[in-house]
Design an enzyme around this catalytic site. Structure first.
Site, short mmCIF file in Angstrom:
data_model
loop_
_atom_site.label_atom_id
_atom_site.label_comp_id
_atom_site.label_asym_id
_atom_site.label_seq_id
_atom_site.Cartn_x
_atom_site.Cartn_y
_atom_site.Cartn_z
N LYS A 115 56.54 -5.37 58.52
CA LYS A 115 55.84 -6.40 58.29
C LYS A 115 54.80 -5.68 57.35
CE LYS A 115 52.88 -5.53 62.56
NZ LYS A 115 52.75 -5.97 63.92
N ARG A 145 46.72 -14.22 71.72
CA ARG A 145 46.83 -14.40 70.09
C ARG A 145 48.01 -15.04 69.75
NH1 ARG A 145 48.24 -8.56 67.12
NH2 ARG A 145 50.35 -9.36 67.65
N TYR A 189 26.66 4.82 44.54
CA TYR A 189 25.75 3.95 44.56
C TYR A 189 24.78 4.07 45.75
CZ TYR A 189 28.84 1.10 41.61
OH TYR A 189 29.57 0.66 40.41
N MET A 220 34.74 1.11 43.96
CA MET A 220 35.97 0.67 43.81
C MET A 220 37.14 1.21 43.32
SD MET A 220 36.69 -2.99 41.26
CE MET A 220 35.41 -3.79 42.28
C1 LIG Z 1 53.15 -4.99 64.85
C2 LIG Z 1 53.87 -5.54 65.87
C3 LIG Z 1 54.85 -4.56 66.57
C4 LIG Z 1 54.92 -3.06 65.98
O1 LIG Z 1 53.64 -2.39 66.59
P1 LIG Z 1 53.47 -0.88 66.38
O2 LIG Z 1 52.28 -0.75 67.44
O3 LIG Z 1 53.22 -0.85 65.00
O4 LIG Z 1 54.70 -0.46 67.12
C5 LIG Z 1 55.46 -5.01 67.57
N1 LIG Z 1 55.61 -6.19 67.90
C6 LIG Z 1 54.79 -7.24 67.41
C7 LIG Z 1 54.66 -8.55 68.15
C8 LIG Z 1 53.69 -6.96 66.41
O5 LIG Z 1 52.78 -7.62 65.93
#
Ligand SMILES: *Cc1c(COP(=O)(O)O)cnc(C)c1O
Length: 356
Positions: free
Chosen positions: A35, A129, A250, A298
């Site tokens: 992801k 969640r 800044y 930035m």
């Molecule tokens: C992001 C995620 C993972 C991977 O998590 P890591 O801590 O990066 O290994 C696995 N399962 C779900 C549902 C996630 O959202």
């Protein structure tokens, strides 16, 4: 002379990390979580490298990410963690994506409109969640049609996997086991990177590592079992000398307390070096630390190069943010954040160089 940050990604190390996790798996199966564009490293390149290593299951967060990944991985199984939104149904069909169903409505929608294609069931055991509540899941499973659905995976997500002594780990595992017993024919997946290191009792049938693939330490406080995969180098644009008592950046947030050599580098919060690292983070050059002076801008930040030997530092010199002198985890801690946040942002404007 480089004017742009350079992100060097060691795909061989990513593959090695995947293999070492797969070798730990109680049932020999390990997916890859790619992801957020492969945690910022390029989901297509990382995905292809993992596929070469033997990975067959991939997780992304969003439908768009899955569609993009499908082009790189025509055969792979691609799970979409964000769930099934009705308006995305055509994409799920056209690109053979596997939704991770997060509520009873999504389960019913997939049973009605999924053409019998596989889906994953996500049950929440402690995150609150995404995912079906335990009660909702148990109620659904009263229906034989639902028990016999096209379920490819039963999954849940650990909230405290990086704290091995946290009591929630056992509670989540116990609740998850209860559901597994109700769907014995469906493969189960509970462990993210840190969850893998809680022990085989948390492995289920499929591991779901993300950060550990990319070299983040899944066992915080203990030696990192993973190989580093990234180097981030940022170019110096200017080297200047300030007297004691001058302001830097800044809000004049830093006032020099000694004659100070300042290296201004081409890297700022728009490049993904979070502004919260102002006054905390650091660059590294041949073992010398260059602390961030004042606010991160930035496109620029200013580093204290006073203690770097004369001659090492010029416009064009590349300073490491992550590299031989500083691990991803250390750099994140310096910046006041976690490796996930640093990694997913760092490559935004950088030139990406892949080592295979
Ligand atoms: C992001 C995620 C993972 C991977 O998590 P890591 O801590 O990066 O290994 C696995 N399962 C779900 C549902 C996630 O959202």
């Amino acid at each position: 002379m480089p004017s742009r940050a350079r992100l060097t990604i060691d795909l061989a190390a990513v593959s090695d990390n995947w293999r070492s996790l797969r070798d730990r798996a109680a049932h020999g199966r390990c997916a890859g979580v790619v992801k957020a564009d492969g945690y910022g490293l390029g989901a297509d390149r990382v995905g292809k490298a993992l596929k070469e290593a033997g990975c067959r299951q991939f997780f992304v967060a969003q439908t768009d990410e899955a569609v993009a990944l499908r082009r790189a991985l025509p055969e792979a199984e691609i799970f979409v963690l964000g769930g099934l939104l009705a308006e995305d149904l055509p994409e799920f069909q056209e690109f053979s994506l596997t939704p991770v169903l997060n509520d009873p409505g999504q389960v019913l929608l997939w049973l009605a409109a999924g053409n019998g294609r596989p889906a994953a069931l996500h049950v929440d055991t402690g995150m609150n969640r995404l995912g079906l509540r335990m009660r909702e899941m148990l109620d659904l499973l009263e229906d034989p049609a639902i028990r016999q659905g096209p379920w490819r995976l039963l999954l849940s997500h650990l909230a405290c996997a990086d704290e091995p002594d946290h009591p929630l780990n056992d509670r989540q595992r116990a609740d998850f086991s209860l559901l597994r017993a109700r769907l014995p024919q469906v493969p189960a997946s509970l462990a993210n990177s840190s969850g893998i290191f809680l022990g085989e009792g948390w492995h289920g049938d499929l591991l779901r590592p993300g950060i550990a693939l990319y070299g983040g330490n899944p066992t915080p406080g203990r030696p990192n079992p993973m190989k580093p995969t990234v180097r981030v180098q940022v170019p110096v644009l200017q080297v200047r000398q300030a007297d004691a008592g001058e302001t830097v950046g800044y809000a004049a947030a830093h006032v020099t307390t000694r004659p100070t050599r300042i290296a201004t580098v081409s890297y700022g919060y728009a490049d993904g070096y979070i502004r919260a690292a102002s006054g905390k983070g650091a660059g590294w050059l041949d073992g010398h630390k260059l602390p961030v002076l004042g606010r991160i801008s930035m496109d620029l930040m200013t580093l204290d190069a006073t203690d770097v030997p004369e001659g090492l530092l010029h416009p064009g010199t590349l300073i490491d943010l992550i590299g031989p002198d500083r691990s991803l985890d250390e750099a994140a801690a310096d910046a006041g954040t976690i490796p996930y946040e640093l990694l997913t942002n760092l490559g935004r404007r950088a030139e990406r160089i892949y080592r295979v």
